[in-house]
Scaffold this motif. Structure first.
Motif, PDB file in Angstrom:
ATOM      1  N   PRO A 187      27.085  19.198  57.082  1.00  0.00           N
ATOM      2  CA  PRO A 187      26.458  19.062  55.759  1.00  0.00           C
ATOM      3  C   PRO A 187      26.238  20.400  55.055  1.00  0.00           C
ATOM      4  O   PRO A 187      26.482  20.514  53.846  1.00  0.00           O
ATOM      5  N   LEU A 188      25.781  21.409  55.796  1.00  0.00           N
ATOM      6  CA  LEU A 188      25.549  22.710  55.171  1.00  0.00           C
ATOM      7  C   LEU A 188      26.861  23.346  54.737  1.00  0.00           C
ATOM      8  O   LEU A 188      26.952  23.949  53.654  1.00  0.00           O
ATOM      9  N   LEU A 189      27.904  23.210  55.541  1.00  0.00           N
ATOM     10  CA  LEU A 189      29.204  23.763  55.167  1.00  0.00           C
ATOM     11  C   LEU A 189      29.756  23.085  53.915  1.00  0.00           C
ATOM     12  O   LEU A 189      30.302  23.750  53.019  1.00  0.00           O
ATOM     13  N   VAL A 190      29.624  21.761  53.849  1.00  0.00           N
ATOM     14  CA  VAL A 190      30.102  21.029  52.669  1.00  0.00           C
ATOM     15  C   VAL A 190      29.313  21.446  51.435  1.00  0.00           C
ATOM     16  O   VAL A 190      29.882  21.642  50.352  1.00  0.00           O
ATOM     17  N   ALA A 191      27.988  21.584  51.577  1.00  0.00           N
ATOM     18  CA  ALA A 191      27.171  22.012  50.445  1.00  0.00           C
ATOM     19  C   ALA A 191      27.559  23.411  49.985  1.00  0.00           C
ATOM     20  O   ALA A 191      27.630  23.688  48.770  1.00  0.00           O
ATOM     21  N   ASP A 192      27.825  24.298  50.931  1.00  0.00           N
ATOM     22  CA  ASP A 192      28.232  25.666  50.592  1.00  0.00           C
ATOM     23  C   ASP A 192      29.528  25.647  49.783  1.00  0.00           C
ATOM     24  O   ASP A 192      29.663  26.333  48.755  1.00  0.00           O
ATOM     25  N   LEU A 193      30.481  24.844  50.231  1.00  0.00           N
ATOM     26  CA  LEU A 193      31.763  24.754  49.536  1.00  0.00           C
ATOM     27  C   LEU A 193      31.598  24.093  48.169  1.00  0.00           C
ATOM     28  O   LEU A 193      32.266  24.489  47.189  1.00  0.00           O
ATOM     29  N   ALA A 194      30.717  23.104  48.073  1.00  0.00           N
ATOM     30  CA  ALA A 194      30.490  22.423  46.794  1.00  0.00           C
ATOM     31  C   ALA A 194      29.863  23.363  45.773  1.00  0.00           C
ATOM     32  O   ALA A 194      30.254  23.373  44.587  1.00  0.00           O
ATOM     33  N   VAL A 195      28.881  24.160  46.194  1.00  0.00           N
ATOM     34  CA  VAL A 195      28.247  25.108  45.270  1.00  0.00           C
ATOM     35  C   VAL A 195      29.261  26.143  44.796  1.00  0.00           C
ATOM     36  O   VAL A 195      29.324  26.473  43.592  1.00  0.00           O
ATOM     37  N   ALA A 196      30.066  26.678  45.717  1.00  0.00           N
ATOM     38  CA  ALA A 196      31.074  27.663  45.324  1.00  0.00           C
ATOM     39  C   ALA A 196      32.077  27.070  44.338  1.00  0.00           C
ATOM     40  O   ALA A 196      32.414  27.695  43.321  1.00  0.00           O
ATOM     41  N   SER A 197      32.546  25.839  44.617  1.00  0.00           N
ATOM     42  CA  SER A 197      33.507  25.191  43.714  1.00  0.00           C
ATOM     43  C   SER A 197      32.869  24.901  42.359  1.00  0.00           C
ATOM     44  O   SER A 197      33.506  25.063  41.307  1.00  0.00           O
ATOM     45  N   GLY A 198      31.604  24.476  42.371  1.00  0.00           N
ATOM     46  CA  GLY A 198      30.922  24.197  41.109  1.00  0.00           C
ATOM     47  C   GLY A 198      30.772  25.436  40.247  1.00  0.00           C
ATOM     48  O   GLY A 198      30.943  25.369  39.014  1.00  0.00           O
ATOM     49  N   CYS A 199      30.474  26.569  40.869  1.00  0.00           N
ATOM     50  CA  CYS A 199      30.348  27.815  40.106  1.00  0.00           C
ATOM     51  C   CYS A 199      31.700  28.228  39.512  1.00  0.00           C
ATOM     52  O   CYS A 199      31.763  28.776  38.400  1.00  0.00           O
ATOM     53  N   VAL A 200      32.773  27.977  40.262  1.00  0.00           N
ATOM     54  CA  VAL A 200      34.108  28.276  39.730  1.00  0.00           C
ATOM     55  C   VAL A 200      34.411  27.380  38.536  1.00  0.00           C
ATOM     56  O   VAL A 200      34.870  27.840  37.476  1.00  0.00           O
ATOM     57  N   LEU A 201      34.155  26.070  38.669  1.00  0.00           N
ATOM     58  CA  LEU A 201      34.448  25.123  37.589  1.00  0.00           C
ATOM     59  C   LEU A 201      33.589  25.384  36.358  1.00  0.00           C
ATOM     60  O   LEU A 201      34.013  25.090  35.217  1.00  0.00           O
ATOM     61  N   ALA A 202      32.379  25.928  36.557  1.00  0.00           N
ATOM     62  CA  ALA A 202      31.513  26.226  35.417  1.00  0.00           C
ATOM     63  C   ALA A 202      32.127  27.255  34.491  1.00  0.00           C
ATOM     64  O   ALA A 202      31.747  27.359  33.314  1.00  0.00           O
ATOM     65  N   THR A 203      33.084  28.015  34.992  1.00  0.00           N
ATOM     66  CA  THR A 203      33.762  29.016  34.166  1.00  0.00           C
ATOM     67  C   THR A 203      34.426  28.367  32.960  1.00  0.00           C
ATOM     68  O   THR A 203      34.485  28.958  31.862  1.00  0.00           O
ATOM     69  N   ALA A 204      34.966  27.148  33.129  1.00  0.00           N
ATOM     70  CA  ALA A 204      35.652  26.465  32.033  1.00  0.00           C
ATOM     71  C   ALA A 204      34.714  26.168  30.872  1.00  0.00           C
ATOM     72  O   ALA A 204      35.153  26.064  29.709  1.00  0.00           O
ATOM     73  N   TRP A 205      33.412  26.038  31.147  1.00  0.00           N
ATOM     74  CA  TRP A 205      32.441  25.768  30.082  1.00  0.00           C
ATOM     75  C   TRP A 205      31.845  27.064  29.513  1.00  0.00           C
ATOM     76  O   TRP A 205      31.612  27.178  28.311  1.00  0.00           O
ATOM     77  N   VAL A 206      31.639  28.053  30.359  1.00  0.00           N
ATOM     78  CA  VAL A 206      30.992  29.292  29.922  1.00  0.00           C
ATOM     79  C   VAL A 206      31.979  30.217  29.215  1.00  0.00           C
ATOM     80  O   VAL A 206      31.692  30.769  28.144  1.00  0.00           O
ATOM     81  N   GLU A 207      33.152  30.401  29.764  1.00  0.00           N
ATOM     82  CA  GLU A 207      34.150  31.310  29.198  1.00  0.00           C
ATOM     83  C   GLU A 207      34.817  30.698  27.964  1.00  0.00           C
ATOM     84  O   GLU A 207      34.868  29.463  27.811  1.00  0.00           O
ATOM     85  N   SER A 208      35.346  31.571  27.155  1.00  0.00           N
ATOM     86  CA  SER A 208      36.137  31.108  26.008  1.00  0.00           C
ATOM     87  C   SER A 208      37.546  30.786  26.477  1.00  0.00           C
ATOM     88  O   SER A 208      38.031  31.321  27.478  1.00  0.00           O
ATOM     89  N   ALA A 209      38.206  29.895  25.775  1.00  0.00           N
ATOM     90  CA  ALA A 209      39.565  29.500  26.134  1.00  0.00           C
ATOM     91  C   ALA A 209      40.505  30.695  26.103  1.00  0.00           C
ATOM     92  O   ALA A 209      41.419  30.814  26.931  1.00  0.00           O
ATOM     93  N   ALA A 210      40.274  31.611  25.151  1.00  0.00           N
ATOM     94  CA  ALA A 210      41.155  32.776  25.040  1.00  0.00           C
ATOM     95  C   ALA A 210      41.040  33.670  26.268  1.00  0.00           C
ATOM     96  O   ALA A 210      42.048  34.186  26.783  1.00  0.00           O
ATOM     97  N   ASN A 211      39.810  33.876  26.741  1.00  0.00           N
ATOM     98  CA  ASN A 211      39.625  34.720  27.925  1.00  0.00           C
ATOM     99  C   ASN A 211      40.218  34.072  29.181  1.00  0.00           C
ATOM    100  O   ASN A 211      40.769  34.760  30.048  1.00  0.00           O
ATOM    101  N   ILE A 212      40.087  32.747  29.276  1.00  0.00           N
ATOM    102  CA  ILE A 212      40.684  32.059  30.421  1.00  0.00           C
ATOM    103  C   ILE A 212      42.199  32.201  30.384  1.00  0.00           C
ATOM    104  O   ILE A 212      42.835  32.464  31.419  1.00  0.00           O
ATOM    105  N   ALA A 213      42.794  32.031  29.187  1.00  0.00           N
ATOM    106  CA  ALA A 213      44.247  32.166  29.059  1.00  0.00           C
ATOM    107  C   ALA A 213      44.698  33.591  29.343  1.00  0.00           C
ATOM    108  O   ALA A 213      45.800  33.818  29.866  1.00  0.00           O
TER     109      ALA A 213
END
Length: 385
Positions: free
Chosen positions: A66-92
Motif C-alpha cells: 500500500p505505501l509503495l502504491v501510494a508513493d507511485l500514485a503521488v509521484a504520477s499525480g504531481c507529474v500529471l498536474a504539470t498539464a494544468w499548471v504549465e502553459s501549452a507552449a512551455n509543454i510543447a
C-alpha cells in the motif's frame, strides 16, 4: 547499521535533495505558468509527501505494497498536474515536469522494497506513461520530444540498475550472515570439543582400558564405554550442518554423510562417498532413523561382539542406496512375516514404513548362519521433498 537501513537513508536523502531542486525550478519558472499558484500547490504536496514518506519508509512494518502504491500514485499525480499548471507552449517546448527528478524516489523505493529490478522497471514505466500523458492532456500528443524521451529512459535505467544492484547486495548480505553464523557455530563446536576432550572422553577412555583389564562384567562396561567414546568423538569431530543449497526452496538440503557418520563405533563401520550426498532435510532424517532402527535390531537380537557395516552409495542416477549389513547369526526368510503377523512391527514400521513414505524400497537378505543385510533405496526427489 544494516544494508537495508543504509539504502532507505539514501532514498530519503535523494527525496530531500530532489525536492530542493524542484522547488528552485518552480521558483524560477512560476511567472510563466498558466496557473502560478498551482505550481506552489504541487510543491506543497511534494514537501508534505517527502516528510511522510521519509518517516513511513524508515519503519519496516510500514514498507508494504500500500505505501509503495501510494508513493507511485503521488509521484504520477504531481507529474500529471504539470498539464494544468504549465502553459501549452512551455509543454510543447519541452520544459520539464514540475517534480522533475523528484519522481525517481518512487522508482528507487520500488526497486529497494518491491522485489528488485522488475519492480523498479514497472514503477519507471508508470512514471514514463504519466510523462507522455502530460502532452496528451495538454492537447499536444505530437510534442513528445527527445527531452521527455530521455527522461523516461533514465528512469527506466535507474529502476533496472538500482533494482539489480539491490538484489545482489541483499543476497551478498544473506550469504555473509550465513558465513558468520557457521563460523560462530564452528568456534562453539571447537570450544565444546576441547572441554569434552578434557573431561568426558578421558573418563570414557579410562573406563574402557580398566574394564578390559578387569574382565568379566567390567569387560561389557568397557565395550559400552568404547562405543560411546567413538560415537562422541565422531559427533564433536563433525563439521557444522551443511548449508542449504536452495535458499527459499521447499526444504533445506543437508549432507546425509554427516548424519550417518554419527553411528560409527568400534562395532559399527560407516562408509560414505568422498563427496557430499545432499538430501532434503526431512528425508535425510527419516533415512537416518531407518538406519538407527536397523542397527538397534543388530544390538538387540545378535550376540555380543557382532559387527555391523553401513554403506552409503550415490551413483548419480537420482537415487541413493544405504545398506546395513551384520555378521550375526541371520534369520529364516519367513521370520519378518511371522513377526508382522504377531504384531511385532519393528522392521515393518521403523524401516519399511519410513522408506516407503519417501518413495523408496527396502530389501532384506538374510539366512541362518550368514548374517543379515538390509538395503534401502530412496529417490532424491521423493517423499518429503
Amino acid at each position: 547499521m544494516g544494508l537495508e537501513v543504509a539504502l532507505w537513508r539514501a532514498v530519503a536523502f535523494y527525496r530531500v535533495a530532489s525536492l530542493l531542486y524542484a522547488a528552485a525550478l518552480i521558483a524560477m519558472n512560476f511567472d510563466g505558468y498558466a496557473h502560478p499558484l498551482g505550481g506552489w500547490a504541487v510543491l506543497a504536496v511534494m514537501a508534505l509527501w517527502t516528510l511522510y514518506a521519509t518517516f513511513a519508509f524508515s519503519d519496516p512494518r510500514r514498507r508494504g505494497r500500500p505505501l509503495l502504491v501510494a508513493d507511485l500514485a503521488v509521484a504520477s499525480g504531481c507529474v500529471l498536474a504539470t498539464a494544468w499548471v504549465e502553459s501549452a507552449a512551455n509543454i510543447a517546448a519541452g520544459r520539464p515536469t514540475l517534480p522533475v527528478a523528484w519522481v525517481a524516489a518512487a522508482v528507487l523505493s520500488w526497486a529497494v522494497e518491491g522485489g528488485g529490478k522488475r519492480a523498479g522497471v514497472a514503477a519507471s514505466l508508470v512514471i514514463g506513461v504519466a510523462n507522455v500523458l502530460v502532452h496528451v492532456i495538454a492537447g499536444m500528443p505530437g510534442s513528445v520530444g527527445s527531452r521527455t524521451f530521455n527522461g523516461i529512459v533514465l528512469l527506466f535505467l535507474a529502476g533496472l540498475v538500482v533494482g539489480h544492484v539491490v538484489k545482489l547486495a541483499m543476497d551478498a548480505e544473506a550469504r555473509l550472515a550465513r558465513a558468520v553464523e557457521l563460523e560462530a557455530a564452528t568456534r562453539e563446536r571447537e570450544r565444546l570439543a576441547r572441554r569434552i576432550h578434557d573431561s568426558v572422553l578421558q573418563v570414557l577412555a579410562m573406563v574402557r582400558r580398566r574394564g578390559a583389564e578387569m574382565g568379566g562384567e567390567a569387560a561389557e562396561l568397557a565395550r559400552l564405554a568404547g562405543e560411546q567414546e567413538a560415537a562422541l568423538r565422531s559427533l564433536i569431530g563433525a563439521g557444522p550442518p551443511a548449508a542449504p543449497r536452495r535458499a527459499g526452496g521447499p526444504a533445506d538440503e543437508v549432507d546425509l554423510r554427516t548424519l550417518l557418520d554419527r553411528h560409527g563405533s568400534p562395532s559399527v563401520t560407516v562408509s560414505t562417498p568422498a563427496t557430499p550426498v545432499p538430501l532434503a532435510e526431512p528425508a535425510a532424517r527419516e533415512v537416518e532413523a531407518a538406519v538407527a532402527a536397523a542397527l538397534d535390531n543388530v544390538h538387540r537380537h545378535c550376540p555380543r561382539g557382532t559387527r555391523a557395516w553401513v554403506l552409503l552409495e550415490d551413483d548419480g542416477d537420482g537415487r541413493i542406496t544405504v545398506s546395513v549389513r551384520d555378521d550375526g547369526p541371520g534369520m529364516p526368510r519367513d521370520r519378518l512375516a511371522e513377526a508382522a503377523a504377531d504384531g511385532r512391527l519393528g522392521v515393518a514400521q521403523s524401516i519399511r514404513g519410513r522408506v516407503r513414505d519417501l518413495g523408496g524400497t527396502v530389501t532384506v537378505d538374510s539366512a541362518p548362519g550368514r548374517g543379515t543385510e538390509i538395503e534401502m533405496t530412496v529417490p532424491l526427489t521423493g517423499g518429503h521433498r
